[in-house]
Write a protein that holds these residues in place. Structure first.
Motif, short mmCIF file in Angstrom:
data_model
loop_
_atom_site.label_atom_id
_atom_site.label_comp_id
_atom_site.label_asym_id
_atom_site.label_seq_id
_atom_site.Cartn_x
_atom_site.Cartn_y
_atom_site.Cartn_z
N LYS A 520 29.47 33.94 43.39
CA LYS A 520 28.78 35.12 43.01
C LYS A 520 27.93 35.29 44.43
O LYS A 520 28.15 33.87 45.32
CB LYS A 520 27.92 35.63 42.48
N ASP A 524 22.30 30.25 42.10
CA ASP A 524 21.83 30.33 40.86
C ASP A 524 22.42 31.38 39.59
O ASP A 524 22.00 31.31 39.22
CB ASP A 524 20.28 30.70 41.13
N THR A 525 23.38 31.93 40.35
CA THR A 525 23.91 32.99 39.51
C THR A 525 25.18 32.89 39.32
O THR A 525 26.21 33.78 39.10
CB THR A 525 23.39 34.35 39.76
N SER A 526 25.79 31.71 40.39
CA SER A 526 26.73 31.63 39.94
C SER A 526 26.99 30.06 39.01
O SER A 526 26.42 29.62 38.31
CB SER A 526 27.78 31.27 41.37
N HIS A 527 28.45 29.74 38.95
CA HIS A 527 29.10 28.82 37.81
C HIS A 527 30.30 27.67 38.45
O HIS A 527 30.99 27.12 38.92
CB HIS A 527 29.77 29.52 36.65
#
Length: 609
Positions: A520, A524-527
């Motif tokens: 993303k 911090d919002t990614s995986h």
């Protein structure tokens, strides 16, 4: 008796140290030209640590990019194109310009790229940024070429000394000289790295904002570039080859395509041997005779490049490019299995590309020192790589001394190279799972805000990444030398860059494919933990594929009995020993008795049908 043995050991140790000091003194006395080349090599390393290692962090912080997926695409596009561009740069320098000219062009492009990225850092100009990426891509391709050129110059100094020395002819003495030569060569090649390490760690030269780092890097590399040009009079006179390796490959492919409809000859006399020995270099398949080594069906038509054209003179055929010698065709066919093998390493190359992108993104979320800690992470990775290479060297020396007479040198190199690559891919799998665990801890820390995660948590995965690169690339280089003709050895750096470039470019469609879920806008919002898991499973699966291919096909290429046969013939017929030595290079009898056992089984099935 014990006193005599101790005395001989002390005498041997003293002679070894004395010889080492003499060789070291000779190297320093004749190293004036090496100083100018080493200065440019050191500047490349400093730029590698201070600029290239932090590019992912700079892209994320830049208002012109400011996106995790887009930053990864730009970084991998830059690295991937640089790896592929090196192939063309090395071939041009080999056949047309010589290495000094191409190194000068690439270094000038690097300086221009550093100046442009400095402009983009303080002016926030997207045009300057993309132009800088283009020039840095061109400039980066010259670093490996410079390293190879520096290594060749060091070896030339030792070869010149050996020509004027009186050799005693003993094998023990020659092995001692070879060992000293290897140690001194690698030690000298580590000097630019040591200089870069000192500049990065013990000075505040690069512990600044990005615009100052880029400016200092441009000034430093510009000064070293002037030193390189100043000393170019000592090493500019370089001879170029009549034909590059790529030119040879294209010429043979063109000749084979032109004769694709021709039938295979009924005997070996139908091939153009050009005076070469015809010992055990053909095999019967169907109604015709084929050339060894056996290759997959997709590339068997290469044999037709060596088929003679009836009723046409040999001079005319060679001048028109309609026929090539058997020796040339076999040299090109030897590359086929290595090209097949490189596809089993694309998961490893994905990991290398990930180290330059998402590993840096993880560090960016843990550090506030503007990339300085990121540079130290890459220093740790390079240190782990060099230590791993040195340990492999010591292990190889020990194993070679314990090698039995039933194992030939080529079989020994092939076996140890396959095992080395296997351990490297195991380290790659472990590295992926360690990175996943760190990422899960980092996401947990962001969610709970309970405990600060320090950048030292990334040390294990960078150390494992360095070990992986040392084991896999070092093993690939040794395996390449064992399988490919010596005239094609200069292609090994291009082969390694091809393997790495494939993974760097393949990471781009993966990022685009999973951009909405795994990748993303911010880390911090990614995986990334899911991506690391997939990468670990992929490396484990391709480890099995690589092991199966290597031991079933590559390992069987030269059996100990086939390689030992010339020695037995020498004992029975010592008068033919001299003649055999003269034809050894041309005949290459030991080489590739049965290249692919799997395809031999397919041939038998087809014949029965």
């Amino acid at each position: 008796m014990a006193l005599q043995e101790n005395g001989s050991e002390k005498k041997f140790s003293f002679a070894l140290v004395k010889n080492f000091l003499h060789q070291l003194r000779h190297l320093f006395v004749n190293s004036k030209a090496l100083f100018f080349m080493g200065a440019l090599a050191a500047s490349y390393i400093i730029v590698e640590f201070s600029v290239f290692s932090t590019m992912m962090d700079y892209y994320e912080e830049s208002v012109m990019v400011e996106d995790l997926g887009r930053s990864a695409i730009l970084r991998n596009l830059q690295d991937g194109l640089s790896s592929l561009l090196f192939i063309f740069v090395s071939l041009i320098s080999e056949a047309y310009t010589g290495p000094v000219t191409m190194i000068s062009i690439c270094a000038a492009a690097s300086i221009e790229g550093l100046m442009l990225i400095w402009i983009s850092a303080y002016s926030e100009s997207s045009g300057a940024l993309y132009a800088a990426i283009l020039f840095l891509t061109i400039g980066k391709s010259g670093q490996t070429l410079l390293d190879s050129f520096l290594e060749n110059k060091v070896e030339e100094i030792f070869e010149a000394r050996e020509k004027i020395e009186i050799k005693d002819g003993s094998t023990e003495k020659q092995n001692e000289l070879d060992l000293i030569r290897i140690i001194l060569t690698n030690t000298w090649l580590l000097a630019p790295l040591a200089v870069g390490y000192v500049v990065i760690v013990f000075t505040d030269f690069f512990n600044q904002d990005y615009d100052i780092i880029f400016r200092n890097s441009a000034v430093l590399m510009g000064g070293c570039y002037l030193l390189f040009l100043f000393g170019s009079t000592k090493y500019r006179h370089e001879q170029v080859c009549d034909e590059s390796n790529l030119g040879k490959i294209l010429r043979i492919c063109k000749a084979a395509c032109g004769r694709r409809e021709s039938d295979y000859p009924a005997s070996e006399n139908g091939y153009y041997w050009k005076g070469n020995v015809r010992t055990n270099l053909c095999y019967v398949y169907g109604k015709g005779v084929r050339l060894k080594p056996r290759v997959p069906r997709l590339f068997r038509w290469l044999d037709k490049a060596a088929i003679l054209v009836p009723d046409v003179s040999l001079d005319t055929q060679e001048r028109d490019g309609k026929v090539c010698s058997v020796k040339e065709v076999r040299e090109v066919k030897n590359l086929v299995p290595m090209n097949y093998l490189c596809f089993s390493f694309f998961a490893y190359s994905l990991l290398v590309a990930t180290g330059n992108t998402f590993f840096v993104a993880q560090a960016s979320s843990m550090t506030t020192t503007n990339g300085y800690d990121i540079s130290k992470l890459f220093l740790i990775e390079v240190a782990a790589e060099k230590v791993s290479r040195f340990i492999c060297f010591l292990i190889m020396v020990g194993l070679r001394s314990m090698r039995t007479t039933h194992s030939t040198s080529k079989t020994f190199v092939v076996t140890t190279s396959i095992i080395r690559i296997g351990f490297g891919m195991v380290c790659a799998v472990i590295c992926c799972f360690v990175a996943r665990k760190v990422e899960l801890h980092r996401l947990s820390w962001i969610l709970n805000q309970t405990k600060e995660l320090k950048i030292a948590a990334l040390y294990p995965q960078f150390i494992l990444l360095g070990m992986t690169e040392a084991l896999v690339e070092g093993g690939l280089k040794k395996l390449f030398h064992a399988h490919v003709a010596k005239s094609m050895w200069s292609f090994v750096d291009s082969y390694i860059e091809l393997v790495n470039g494939i993974g760097k470019l393949l990471l781009i469609p993966l990022v685009l494919m999973f951009r909405g879920s795994w990748f993303k806008k911010t880390i911090d919002t990614s995986h990334l933990d899911r991506f690391y898991l997939m990468l670990g499973i992929l490396n484990a699966a391709l480890l099995l594929v690589c092991g199966y291919y290597s031991f079933r096909y590559t390992y069987k290429e030269t059996s100990p009995e086939d390689a030992a046969q010339p020695d037995q013939e020498d004992e029975e017929n010592p008068e033919g020993h001299v003649e055999e030595e003269e034809n050894q290079v041309e005949a290459n009898v030991e080489e590739q008795e049965d290249h692919l056992g799997h395809f031999e089984e397919e041939d038998q099935v087809e014949e029965n049908v």
